[in-house]
Enzyme design. Structure first.
Site, short mmCIF file in Angstrom:
data_model
loop_
_atom_site.label_atom_id
_atom_site.label_comp_id
_atom_site.label_asym_id
_atom_site.label_seq_id
_atom_site.Cartn_x
_atom_site.Cartn_y
_atom_site.Cartn_z
N TYR A 147 -1.54 -0.25 10.19
CA TYR A 147 -1.59 -0.72 8.80
C TYR A 147 -0.32 -0.32 8.05
O TYR A 147 0.29 -1.14 7.34
CB TYR A 147 -2.83 -0.12 8.14
CG TYR A 147 -3.05 -0.50 6.70
CD1 TYR A 147 -3.53 -1.76 6.35
CD2 TYR A 147 -2.79 0.41 5.67
CE1 TYR A 147 -3.75 -2.09 5.02
CE2 TYR A 147 -3.01 0.09 4.34
CZ TYR A 147 -3.49 -1.17 4.02
OH TYR A 147 -3.70 -1.50 2.69
N SER A 195 0.86 -1.19 0.00
CA SER A 195 0.00 0.00 0.00
C SER A 195 0.89 1.24 0.00
O SER A 195 2.01 1.20 0.55
CB SER A 195 -0.86 0.00 1.26
OG SER A 195 -1.43 1.28 1.46
#
Ligand code: NDP
Length: 253
Positions: free
Chosen positions: A164, A151
């Site tokens: 995350y 990501s």
């Protein structure tokens, strides 16, 4: 792009294949002729995928799926997956390590321990365990390919995205080490930043956003699927799907 992708006779594991980006990546690889081993917990989503792959095969004659309902946090289950693939095919050609969880968008000091641990368990530990389980099988392929979903958060590390972002930075570090370990083999291993995509995870992360402004996961999957091609030469890089470019890491001084 995928129309020229030929994966006939190739075996691919796709995790997180029950919905979102993984679902459409599994469809893309099957449409290119691969036998997809589709992994996730939600049996309904896997069955829907299987129905779509069967319908496509009835038209094009290409693609097949084997469904594996599995919680990737079950380490012994991940080990068994590698064993079962070895027994049936004696090799693995493509790994798409796509399954992931967001956890929570929150100041680091407010994150509950069990939420932090879950993010690390699914995004980091399960990805490592999967790599460990299938690395010997990818080495038995004439052109093993690994596509590991990361990501932009790994680099932007914005406020409230801490758990995350940390998990995806760890994933990218593993990809680079693994690619370096295998750079003299036919294996090619890359991380992917899909960019903001219209999925359940994105809706959880940015609930006020109009999903219609985001690309559909099928569009993103079409850009990522060519990384499974036996012709791919790049390894140890990040493929940035929005710009369709490989980003190079700065080499250590
Ligand atoms: P979704 O939430 O739509 O799908 C996640 C998938 O992961 C589901 O199929 C889910 O299946 C599976 N999964 C989650 N936990 C487990 C588990 N414990 N065991 C097995 N499977 C599991 O996410 P996206 O499609 O949006 O994300 C796919 C990847 O792309 C992720 O790695 C994500 O971090 C990354 N990404 C996504 C972006 C976006 O904007 N959407 C942006 C940047 C990166 P099930 O629940 O059935 O088990």
């Amino acid at each position: 792009m995928t129309s020229s992708l030929n994966l006939s006779g190739r075996v691919a594991v796709v995790t997180g294949a029950s919905r979102g980006i993984g679902y459409f990546l599994a469809k893309e690889l099957a449409a290119a002729g691969a036998h997809v081993v589709a992994v996730a917990r939600t049996i309904g989503g896997l069955e829907e995928l299987d129905d779509e792959i069967k319908a496509e095969k009835a038209i094009s004659g290409k693609g097949e799926a084997t469904l594996v309902p599995l919680d990737l946090a079950d380490g012994a289950g991940v080990d068994r997956l590698g064993g079962a693939i070895h027994e049936r095919w004696g090799k693995l050609d493509i790994l798409v390590a796509n399954a992931g969880v967001l956890g929570v968008i929150s100041p680091l000091g407010h994150v509950e321990a069990k939420v932090f641990e879950k993010v690390m368990a699914v995004n980091v530990t399960a990805t490592w365990r999967l790599i460990r389980s299938v690395d010997p099988l990818l080495r038995l392929s004439d052109a093993g390919r690994a596509i590991v979903l990361s990501s932009g958060a790994a680099h932007s590390a914005k406020a409230f995205w801490g758990p995350y972002a940390a998990s995806k930075a760890a994933v990218e570090a593993m990809v680079r080490s693994w690619a370096d370990e295998t750079k003299n083999l036919p294996l090619r291993i890359n991380a992917v930043n899909p960019g903001a995509t219209r999925t359940a995870m994105r809706a959880q992360a940015v609930p006020g956003e109009d999903p219609q402004i985001l690309p559909h996961p099928s569009e993103i999957a079409r850009k990522i699927a060519p990384l499974a091609s036996p012709a791919l030469t790049e390894t140890g890089l990040i493929f940035d799907a929005p710009s369709e470019r490989f980003l190079r890491y700065r080499l250590p001084e």
